[in-house]
Design a protein around this motif. Structure first.
Motif, PDB file in Angstrom:
ATOM      1  N   GLY A   1       0.796  -1.214   0.000  1.00  0.00           N
ATOM      2  CA  GLY A   1       0.000   0.000   0.000  1.00  0.00           C
ATOM      3  C   GLY A   1       0.833   1.269   0.000  1.00  0.00           C
ATOM      4  N   ASP A   2       2.099   1.170  -0.463  1.00  0.00           N
ATOM      5  CA  ASP A   2       2.957   2.357  -0.531  1.00  0.00           C
ATOM      6  C   ASP A   2       2.332   3.384  -1.465  1.00  0.00           C
ATOM      7  N   GLN A   3       2.363   4.644  -1.048  1.00  0.00           N
ATOM      8  CA  GLN A   3       1.741   5.709  -1.831  1.00  0.00           C
ATOM      9  C   GLN A   3       2.580   6.053  -3.062  1.00  0.00           C
ATOM     10  N   LEU A   4       1.901   6.169  -4.186  1.00  0.00           N
ATOM     11  CA  LEU A   4       2.531   6.699  -5.393  1.00  0.00           C
ATOM     12  C   LEU A   4       2.116   8.165  -5.519  1.00  0.00           C
ATOM     13  N   THR A   5       3.040   9.012  -5.920  1.00  0.00           N
ATOM     14  CA  THR A   5       2.736  10.420  -6.095  1.00  0.00           C
ATOM     15  C   THR A   5       2.950  10.800  -7.552  1.00  0.00           C
ATOM     16  N   LEU A   6       2.367  11.926  -7.954  1.00  0.00           N
ATOM     17  CA  LEU A   6       2.494  12.379  -9.326  1.00  0.00           C
ATOM     18  C   LEU A   6       3.954  12.558  -9.719  1.00  0.00           C
ATOM     19  N   MET A   7       4.729  13.225  -8.868  1.00  0.00           N
ATOM     20  CA  MET A   7       6.128  13.468  -9.179  1.00  0.00           C
ATOM     21  C   MET A   7       6.923  12.168  -9.192  1.00  0.00           C
ATOM     22  N   LYS A   8       6.580  11.257  -8.286  1.00  0.00           N
ATOM     23  CA  LYS A   8       7.288   9.981  -8.250  1.00  0.00           C
ATOM     24  C   LYS A   8       7.049   9.183  -9.524  1.00  0.00           C
ATOM     25  N   VAL A   9       5.806   9.163  -9.986  1.00  0.00           N
ATOM     26  CA  VAL A   9       5.487   8.429 -11.209  1.00  0.00           C
ATOM     27  C   VAL A   9       6.255   9.006 -12.395  1.00  0.00           C
ATOM     28  N   VAL A  10       6.257  10.337 -12.511  1.00  0.00           N
ATOM     29  CA  VAL A  10       6.995  10.995 -13.593  1.00  0.00           C
ATOM     30  C   VAL A  10       8.485  10.683 -13.489  1.00  0.00           C
ATOM     31  N   ALA A  11       9.036  10.758 -12.271  1.00  0.00           N
ATOM     32  CA  ALA A  11      10.456  10.500 -12.062  1.00  0.00           C
ATOM     33  C   ALA A  11      10.818   9.067 -12.455  1.00  0.00           C
ATOM     34  N   ILE A  12       9.987   8.107 -12.038  1.00  0.00           N
ATOM     35  CA  ILE A  12      10.252   6.701 -12.349  1.00  0.00           C
ATOM     36  C   ILE A  12      10.192   6.462 -13.847  1.00  0.00           C
ATOM     37  N   LEU A  13       9.200   7.064 -14.524  1.00  0.00           N
ATOM     38  CA  LEU A  13       9.062   6.867 -15.968  1.00  0.00           C
ATOM     39  C   LEU A  13      10.249   7.460 -16.725  1.00  0.00           C
ATOM     40  N   ILE A  14      10.672   8.670 -16.341  1.00  0.00           N
ATOM     41  CA  ILE A  14      11.810   9.300 -17.022  1.00  0.00           C
ATOM     42  C   ILE A  14      13.093   8.494 -16.795  1.00  0.00           C
ATOM     43  N   ALA A  15      13.326   8.128 -15.541  1.00  0.00           N
ATOM     44  CA  ALA A  15      14.541   7.381 -15.232  1.00  0.00           C
ATOM     45  C   ALA A  15      14.534   6.003 -15.898  1.00  0.00           C
ATOM     46  N   SER A  16      13.369   5.349 -15.926  1.00  0.00           N
ATOM     47  CA  SER A  16      13.276   4.038 -16.575  1.00  0.00           C
ATOM     48  C   SER A  16      13.487   4.149 -18.083  1.00  0.00           C
ATOM     49  N   THR A  17      12.997   5.243 -18.680  1.00  0.00           N
ATOM     50  CA  THR A  17      13.258   5.481 -20.105  1.00  0.00           C
ATOM     51  C   THR A  17      14.755   5.619 -20.339  1.00  0.00           C
ATOM     52  N   GLY A  18      15.422   6.313 -19.429  1.00  0.00           N
ATOM     53  CA  GLY A  18      16.866   6.438 -19.546  1.00  0.00           C
ATOM     54  C   GLY A  18      17.561   5.098 -19.476  1.00  0.00           C
ATOM     55  N   VAL A  19      17.058   4.219 -18.624  1.00  0.00           N
ATOM     56  CA  VAL A  19      17.624   2.874 -18.516  1.00  0.00           C
ATOM     57  C   VAL A  19      17.465   2.116 -19.834  1.00  0.00           C
ATOM     58  N   ILE A  20      16.263   2.210 -20.426  1.00  0.00           N
ATOM     59  CA  ILE A  20      16.001   1.508 -21.681  1.00  0.00           C
ATOM     60  C   ILE A  20      16.909   2.035 -22.789  1.00  0.00           C
ATOM     61  N   VAL A  21      17.027   3.359 -22.879  1.00  0.00           N
ATOM     62  CA  VAL A  21      17.898   3.963 -23.893  1.00  0.00           C
ATOM     63  C   VAL A  21      19.342   3.513 -23.694  1.00  0.00           C
ATOM     64  N   THR A  22      19.767   3.434 -22.449  1.00  0.00           N
ATOM     65  CA  THR A  22      21.133   3.022 -22.160  1.00  0.00           C
ATOM     66  C   THR A  22      21.373   1.562 -22.529  1.00  0.00           C
ATOM     67  N   ALA A  23      20.366   0.726 -22.310  1.00  0.00           N
ATOM     68  CA  ALA A  23      20.561  -0.713 -22.428  1.00  0.00           C
ATOM     69  C   ALA A  23      20.367  -1.274 -23.836  1.00  0.00           C
ATOM     70  N   LEU A  24      19.391  -0.741 -24.573  1.00  0.00           N
ATOM     71  CA  LEU A  24      19.040  -1.356 -25.842  1.00  0.00           C
ATOM     72  C   LEU A  24      20.051  -1.048 -26.930  1.00  0.00           C
ATOM     73  N   ARG A  25      20.262  -2.029 -27.793  1.00  0.00           N
ATOM     74  CA  ARG A  25      21.100  -1.839 -28.971  1.00  0.00           C
ATOM     75  C   ARG A  25      20.203  -1.911 -30.196  1.00  0.00           C
TER      76      ARG A  25
END
Length: 306
Positions: A122-146
């Protein structure tokens, strides 16, 4: 007045640094010890250090020996066993792909941790947290994929293994936080360290029994390599101590998203130790990770989603 509210930030940074060092040490031991032998290093040689940490914490804090609720044990089992799986699969992936790219795959656990934490704790998700996770995860995908070239099963194998390892680590983070928050009546430091001791104990027993059954020669080899193993075990326990302290103070999703800075530390290790260069695309992905992390720790991230 001193507040512990933001202590999870430096705790996570220290844990990330320690984890990169431990991963590099374990990677170098995979050859002589095999995947599960190198995995057991962090538990078998880390457990004694966790006992030392716990003794120091009890002495300084003056807390009594914790008596956790019955719910502590299933949460602990979830955290400990999925971490074994995640660590083993991580080392397999690191042998197939570069150190920094594998670390990037593993960091997809941030968004999985957010989902698991929301569903199970039941951990709370916040608007800023969701945006932060999505941006950072996109960065991970860009870094990892060939991009470009044919994709064979052999090429996709480390990608799949890395992503499944990330899911295991996400479940582990949620399990450990679930265990820590059930330990009541003591300081957060004592609760975190107590959970670490039991977590490493369960992992040591489980993996040692497995190796005795399937590969007893590996245990002999581990004893023969006790010096590098001792250092790797210490770094593993040290990193875990700070992970657990962070989990005690904030939802696991916050910790795992901030931990994306590990990609930066991993890049430094890859460049200086393994001589693995970084591409412009990987740099771009790292920039996105940094932006996501910055948003996560910004004061406005406390806005809750309704």
């Amino acid at each position: 007045m001193f507040s512990t509210a933001t202590l999870w930030i430096p705790f996570t940074i220290v844990a990330s640094l320690g984890q990169v060092a431990r991963n590099a040490m374990q990677r170098s031991l995979t050859g002589p010890l095999g995947t599960w032998g190198a995995t057991n290093i962090r538990f078998l040689f880390g457990f004694p250090f966790s006992l030392v940490f716990f003794a120091v914490v009890l002495t300084i804090s003056g807390d009594h020996l914790p008596r956790p609720a019955a719910s502590f044990w299933p949460w602990l089992a979830l955290g400990a066993l999925t971490q074994i799986i995640g660590t083993g699969m991580m080392l397999v992936a690191m042998n197939d792909r570069s150190f920094v790219v594998t670390t990037a795959y593993l960091k997809t656990e941030a968004i999985q941790t957010a989902i698991f934490g929301f569903v199970f704790l039941g951990d709370q998700l916040t608007l800023m947290k969701v945006v932060a996770i999505l941006i950072a995860s996109t960065g991970v995908i860009v870094t990892a994929l060939r991009f470009g070239g044919e994709r064979s099963f052999a090429e996709l194998r480390p990608t799949v293994i890395g992503l499944v390892a990330a899911a295991a680590f996400a479940l582990s983070a949620v399990g450990y936080r679930g265990a820590i928050i059930t330990v009541q009546g003591v300081s957060f430091v004592t609760a975190a360290t107590y959970t670490l001791v039991w977590g490493l104990f369960v992992q040591t027993v489980a993996l040692t029994i497995y190796l005795l059954w399937r590969a007893p020669k590996i245990l002999s080899a581990i004893v023969g390599m006790w010096r590098p193993s001792m250092l790797a075990g210490f770094m593993g326990a040290f990193a875990s101590q700070f992970w657990f302290l962070a989990f005690a103070l904030t939802p696991a999703a916050n910790v795992r998203t901030l931990a994306l800075v590990e990609v930066l530390f991993a890049q430094a290790v890859a460049y200086y130790s393994f001589k693995q260069p970084i591409s412009a695309r990987e740099l771009g992905g790292i920039v996105l990770i940094v932006i996501g992390v910055a948003l996560l720790v910004a004061p406005g991230s406390a806005l809750r989603l309704r």
